[in-house]
Enzyme design. Structure first.
Site, PDB file in Angstrom:
ATOM      1  N   ASP A 151     -26.789  29.331 -54.196  1.00 23.84           N
ATOM      2  CA  ASP A 151     -25.816  28.307 -54.585  1.00 23.84           C
ATOM      3  C   ASP A 151     -25.951  27.062 -53.700  1.00 23.84           C
ATOM      4  O   ASP A 151     -24.977  26.573 -53.127  1.00 23.84           O
ATOM      5  CB  ASP A 151     -24.402  28.889 -54.499  1.00 23.84           C
ATOM      6  CG  ASP A 151     -23.426  28.146 -55.408  1.00 23.84           C
ATOM      7  OD1 ASP A 151     -23.868  27.253 -56.160  1.00 23.84           O
ATOM      8  OD2 ASP A 151     -22.220  28.466 -55.363  1.00 23.84           O
TER       9      ASP A 151
ATOM     10  N   TYR B  60     -15.181  31.639 -54.014  1.00 25.98           N
ATOM     11  CA  TYR B  60     -15.055  32.864 -53.233  1.00 25.98           C
ATOM     12  C   TYR B  60     -13.637  33.089 -52.722  1.00 25.98           C
ATOM     13  O   TYR B  60     -13.286  34.177 -52.296  1.00 25.98           O
ATOM     14  CB  TYR B  60     -15.993  32.822 -52.026  1.00 25.98           C
ATOM     15  CG  TYR B  60     -17.446  32.807 -52.402  1.00 25.98           C
ATOM     16  CD1 TYR B  60     -18.041  33.921 -52.970  1.00 25.98           C
ATOM     17  CD2 TYR B  60     -18.223  31.680 -52.188  1.00 25.98           C
ATOM     18  CE1 TYR B  60     -19.382  33.916 -53.312  1.00 25.98           C
ATOM     19  CE2 TYR B  60     -19.566  31.661 -52.530  1.00 25.98           C
ATOM     20  CZ  TYR B  60     -20.137  32.780 -53.088  1.00 25.98           C
ATOM     21  OH  TYR B  60     -21.454  32.770 -53.434  1.00 25.98           O
ATOM     22  N   GLY B  61     -12.864  32.027 -52.708  1.00 28.11           N
ATOM     23  CA  GLY B  61     -11.502  32.182 -52.191  1.00 28.11           C
ATOM     24  C   GLY B  61     -11.007  30.918 -51.515  1.00 28.11           C
ATOM     25  O   GLY B  61     -11.633  29.874 -51.596  1.00 28.11           O
ATOM     26  N   ILE B  62      -9.880  31.081 -50.834  1.00 27.19           N
ATOM     27  CA  ILE B  62      -9.257  29.921 -50.191  1.00 27.19           C
ATOM     28  C   ILE B  62      -9.738  29.808 -48.748  1.00 27.19           C
ATOM     29  O   ILE B  62      -9.871  30.813 -48.051  1.00 27.19           O
ATOM     30  CB  ILE B  62      -7.723  30.053 -50.231  1.00 27.19           C
ATOM     31  CG1 ILE B  62      -7.259  30.127 -51.695  1.00 27.19           C
ATOM     32  CG2 ILE B  62      -7.041  28.895 -49.526  1.00 27.19           C
ATOM     33  CD1 ILE B  62      -5.790  30.425 -51.872  1.00 27.19           C
ATOM     34  N   VAL B  63      -9.991  28.573 -48.329  1.00 31.26           N
ATOM     35  CA  VAL B  63     -10.445  28.350 -46.955  1.00 31.26           C
ATOM     36  C   VAL B  63      -9.330  27.652 -46.162  1.00 31.26           C
ATOM     37  O   VAL B  63      -8.775  26.654 -46.618  1.00 31.26           O
ATOM     38  CB  VAL B  63     -11.726  27.487 -46.926  1.00 31.26           C
ATOM     39  CG1 VAL B  63     -12.231  27.324 -45.501  1.00 31.26           C
ATOM     40  CG2 VAL B  63     -12.814  28.104 -47.806  1.00 31.26           C
TER      41      VAL B  63
ATOM     42  N   ILE C 119      -7.977  24.080 -46.432  1.00 38.68           N
ATOM     43  CA  ILE C 119      -9.002  23.026 -46.452  1.00 38.68           C
ATOM     44  C   ILE C 119      -9.490  22.842 -47.875  1.00 38.68           C
ATOM     45  O   ILE C 119      -9.758  21.746 -48.335  1.00 38.68           O
ATOM     46  CB  ILE C 119     -10.232  23.411 -45.596  1.00 38.68           C
ATOM     47  CG1 ILE C 119      -9.844  23.785 -44.183  1.00 38.68           C
ATOM     48  CG2 ILE C 119     -11.238  22.287 -45.602  1.00 38.68           C
ATOM     49  CD1 ILE C 119     -11.001  24.347 -43.370  1.00 38.68           C
ATOM     50  N   GLY C 120      -9.616  23.935 -48.562  1.00 38.52           N
ATOM     51  CA  GLY C 120     -10.130  23.847 -49.925  1.00 38.52           C
ATOM     52  C   GLY C 120     -10.204  25.225 -50.539  1.00 38.52           C
ATOM     53  O   GLY C 120      -9.920  26.236 -49.889  1.00 38.52           O
ATOM     54  N   GLU C 121     -10.573  25.228 -51.778  1.00 39.73           N
ATOM     55  CA  GLU C 121     -10.674  26.502 -52.486  1.00 39.73           C
ATOM     56  C   GLU C 121     -11.968  26.504 -53.272  1.00 39.73           C
ATOM     57  O   GLU C 121     -12.258  25.552 -54.006  1.00 39.73           O
ATOM     58  CB  GLU C 121      -9.478  26.673 -53.418  1.00 39.73           C
ATOM     59  CG  GLU C 121      -9.430  28.035 -54.047  1.00 39.73           C
ATOM     60  CD  GLU C 121      -8.130  28.290 -54.810  1.00 39.73           C
ATOM     61  OE1 GLU C 121      -7.248  27.414 -54.781  1.00 39.73           O
ATOM     62  OE2 GLU C 121      -8.033  29.347 -55.438  1.00 39.73           O
ATOM     63  N   GLY C 122     -12.726  27.544 -53.113  1.00 44.21           N
ATOM     64  CA  GLY C 122     -13.972  27.655 -53.863  1.00 44.21           C
ATOM     65  C   GLY C 122     -13.965  28.920 -54.694  1.00 44.21           C
ATOM     66  O   GLY C 122     -12.935  29.591 -54.811  1.00 44.21           O
TER      67      GLY C 122
HETATM   68  N1  LIG Z   1     -16.831  26.385 -41.875  1.00 41.46           N
HETATM   69  C1  LIG Z   1     -16.162  25.412 -42.473  1.00 41.46           C
HETATM   70  N2  LIG Z   1     -15.693  24.369 -41.772  1.00 41.46           N
HETATM   71  C2  LIG Z   1     -15.017  23.377 -42.378  1.00 41.46           C
HETATM   72  N3  LIG Z   1     -14.762  23.328 -43.685  1.00 41.46           N
HETATM   73  C3  LIG Z   1     -15.211  24.347 -44.455  1.00 41.46           C
HETATM   74  C4  LIG Z   1     -15.921  25.433 -43.889  1.00 41.46           C
HETATM   75  N4  LIG Z   1     -16.262  26.287 -44.900  1.00 41.46           N
HETATM   76  C5  LIG Z   1     -15.780  25.750 -46.024  1.00 41.46           C
HETATM   77  N5  LIG Z   1     -15.146  24.592 -45.774  1.00 41.46           N
HETATM   78  C6  LIG Z   1     -14.510  23.720 -46.755  1.00 41.46           C
HETATM   79  O1  LIG Z   1     -13.646  24.494 -47.550  1.00 41.46           O
HETATM   80  C7  LIG Z   1     -13.693  24.066 -48.889  1.00 41.46           C
HETATM   81  C8  LIG Z   1     -13.945  25.243 -49.800  1.00 41.46           C
HETATM   82  O2  LIG Z   1     -15.203  25.781 -49.471  1.00 41.46           O
HETATM   83  P1  LIG Z   1     -15.925  26.886 -50.338  1.00 41.46           P
HETATM   84  O3  LIG Z   1     -17.281  27.069 -49.768  1.00 41.46           O
HETATM   85  O4  LIG Z   1     -15.057  28.072 -50.432  1.00 41.46           O
HETATM   86  O5  LIG Z   1     -15.932  26.252 -51.760  1.00 41.46           O
HETATM   87  P2  LIG Z   1     -16.901  25.220 -52.430  1.00 41.46           P
HETATM   88  O6  LIG Z   1     -18.181  25.103 -51.682  1.00 41.46           O
HETATM   89  O7  LIG Z   1     -16.122  23.956 -52.647  1.00 41.46           O
HETATM   90  O8  LIG Z   1     -17.138  25.913 -53.826  1.00 41.46           O
HETATM   91  P3  LIG Z   1     -17.977  27.226 -54.126  1.00 41.46           P
HETATM   92  O9  LIG Z   1     -17.142  28.385 -53.809  1.00 41.46           O
HETATM   93  O10 LIG Z   1     -18.240  27.082 -55.569  1.00 41.46           O
HETATM   94  O11 LIG Z   1     -19.222  27.197 -53.285  1.00 41.46           O
HETATM   95  C9  LIG Z   1     -14.755  22.989 -48.993  1.00 41.46           C
HETATM   96  O12 LIG Z   1     -14.137  21.722 -48.982  1.00 41.46           O
HETATM   97  C10 LIG Z   1     -15.545  23.153 -47.732  1.00 41.46           C
HETATM   98  O13 LIG Z   1     -16.028  21.920 -47.289  1.00 41.46           O
END
Ligand SMILES: Nc1ncnc2c1ncn2[C@@H]1O[C@H](COP(=O)(O)OP(=O)(O)OP(=O)(O)O)[C@@H](O)[C@H]1O
Length: 471
Positions: A281, A166-169, A161-164
């Site tokens: 955050d 903290y890691g890959i989602v 879905i994405g990568e932040g």
């Molecule tokens: N529970 C969830 N359901 C659906 N999508 C999610 C969920 N958690 C995270 N995501 C999606 O996954 C992606 C990465 O999320 P993540 O929180 O790891 O990173 P971020 O918020 O983009 O950056 P950061 O790590 O700096 O907070 C984002 O697009 C987020 O919308």
């Protein structure tokens, strides 16, 4: 037998034979001995052959699909991920594999004609696991790595879905059909298993409709994964800054609902938990949205979980640029008022559709707070509104939201409102009406030139906003 008979047998046995003149009893003895030896030889030969053949059988490689594995593949069609402008979740076949032994290598068909999905390359993670498949915790579940691999198609790229930071989602579908988001944490070195579990369980117990729910976790070897409820309508950042066309689907009411929901989630973290949780955050990409545009705050508790002082903060320099409270940025001092500051920035972002820091803008407009304060101070509040908003909000409602935002970003943390107070301010129409009535009784003053003052309620809010823009 009589004495005579015995003497007769003795005489006969003692007679010499034609075989080398040996006596008969000697010949019989040799025959009997040879027979016993031969029998023993054959017996041992037979045993050795059997042992060998058994050893040989052990050397045969484990078949890809052991007979001990009963495989049940449901060709279940999940609806394709609905329009999420950033991510399209792939169809994930529901696969239920009943294994006899963990060390077996699994291979299965994805159910869809093309996809031959093998988890064999990933099963090595779980091969050493002899613990229970599923442990039920007080609040959620402890998932095995294999369960999560099955849910995410072997942590496949298509499910990302994405990568932040903290890691890959990954998007995943559990065997019972539940949609989940699986966060495969990076930066987990040094995070002892016990410590990780304690922290995660603390987060897992937090329940609020405006907080993304943590369903469970997985700890296997070096792997640390968090399993969240799947929030299916993307995040606020995508809706505010993504390609949504000329008119945003986020109406004023929807935006206010998102602000209020987020405030409620944060107020719960700050004021209803012991010990309280500071998010650290707060930002638009951490606000997830469901189909009814309800907001759910994600990533709370993670900064602490990942030993932020050592790893997270050093790589990401305290929260996210543009949202970080000045005192936190300068001194590293952190309390819930830092979240309130970030929340103020978030309100401004939601109203204006602008990023907190935008280098594509002319100088003087790069910083959202400065730009907004200048406009509001110049009585141009309406100019801060996102041009993509389908309809302009009522002046009173706009000023109320701006007032709250400006209070939240007060440089003095002690003057910022608590989140509970923020909720009251956002909800309290009454408060403004009371103030308006009082203002109406007082003679009009210098703000009569305010473009918003056609609305009787704007004066007091305008005064407050003006007062707040002196910084
Ligand atoms: N529970 C969830 N359901 C659906 N999508 C999610 C969920 N958690 C995270 N995501 C999606 O996954 C992606 C990465 O999320 P993540 O929180 O790891 O990173 P971020 O918020 O983009 O950056 P950061 O790590 O700096 O907070 C984002 O697009 C987020 O919308």
């Amino acid at each position: 037998m009589s004495v005579y008979d015995a003497a007769f047998v003795n005489t006969e046995l003692s007679k010499p034979t034609s075989i080398f003149g040996l006596k008969l009893w000697v010949v019989i003895g040799i025959f009997l001995g040879s027979f016993i030896v031969l029998t023993l030889f054959l017996l041992s030969l037979c045993l050795t052959t059997r042992r060998k053949s058994r050893r040989h059988r052990h050397l045969v490689p484990t078949p890809l699909v052991s007979k001990e594995i009963q495989e049940i593949v449901h060709h279940q069609h999940h609806p394709p991920a609905e329009a999420n402008h950033q991510h399209k979740a792939p169809q994930v076949p529901e696969i239920q594999v009943d294994t006899g032994k963990l060390e077996h290598i699994l291979a299965f068909s994805s159910g869809e004609s093309k996809g031959h999905t093998s988890v064999s390359e990933t099963t090595s993670f779980g091969s050493g696991n002899v613990g229970p498949e599923v442990s039920h915790l007080g609040w959620g579940r402890w998932y095995t790595l294999r369960e999560l691999e099955l849910a995410t198609n072997g942590l496949c790229e298509e499910n990302v879905i994405g990568e932040g930071g903290y890691g890959i989602v990954y998007h995943g579908v559990l065997t019972d059909g539940t949609n989940v988001a699986v966060k495969n944490l990076l930066n987990n070195k040094g995070q002892a298993e016990k410590e990780f579990k304690v922290e995660v369980e603390a987060i897992g117990r937090v329940r609020h409709k405006n907080l993304v729910r943590l369903l469970g976790y997985c700890v296997e070897g070096a792997y640390r994964m968090l399993v969240y409820e799947y929030v299916d309508n993307g995040n606020l950042e995508q809706w505010l800054h993504g390609d949504v066309g000329d008119v945003s689907p986020l109406t004023w009411d929807i935006r206010m609902n998102i602000i209020l929901g987020t405030a409620r989630g944060l107020a719960y973290l700050h004021e209803c938990l012991e010990p309280k949780v500071v998010h650290r955050d707060v930002k638009s990409s951490n606000i997830l949205l469901d189909r009814q545009w309800n907001s759910k705050v994600s990533d709370f508790g993670l900064a602490k979980l990942l030993c932020s002082e050592r790893s997270y903060v050093t790589t990401r320099v305290m929260g996210t640029f543009g949202y970080v409270a000045p005192e936190y940025a300068c001194t590293g001092m952190l309390n819930e008022k830092s979240d309130v500051y970030s929340f103020g920035i978030l309100i401004m972002e939601i109203i204006s559709g602008r990023s907190p820091v935008d280098y594509s803008r002319p100088q003087g407009e790069v910083n959202l707070v400065e730009w907004l304060k200048t406009l509001v101070g110049n009585r141009k509040s309406e100019e801060v509104v996102d041009p993509k908003l389908p309809e302009m909000p009522a002046s009173k409602a706009l000023k109320r939201a701006l007032l709250v935002a400006l209070k939240c970003v007060d440089p003095d943390p002690t003057k910022r409102p608590k989140m509970g107070h923020v909720i009251h301010m956002l909800e309290a129409d009454d408060l403004l009406f009371r103030d308006e009535r009082r203002a109406a009784r007082e003679p009009s003053d210098s703000h009569s030139g305010d473009r918003q003052s056609t609305n009787s309620g704007s004066k007091l809010a305008g005064d407050d906003v003006h007062k707040l823009t002196r910084y």
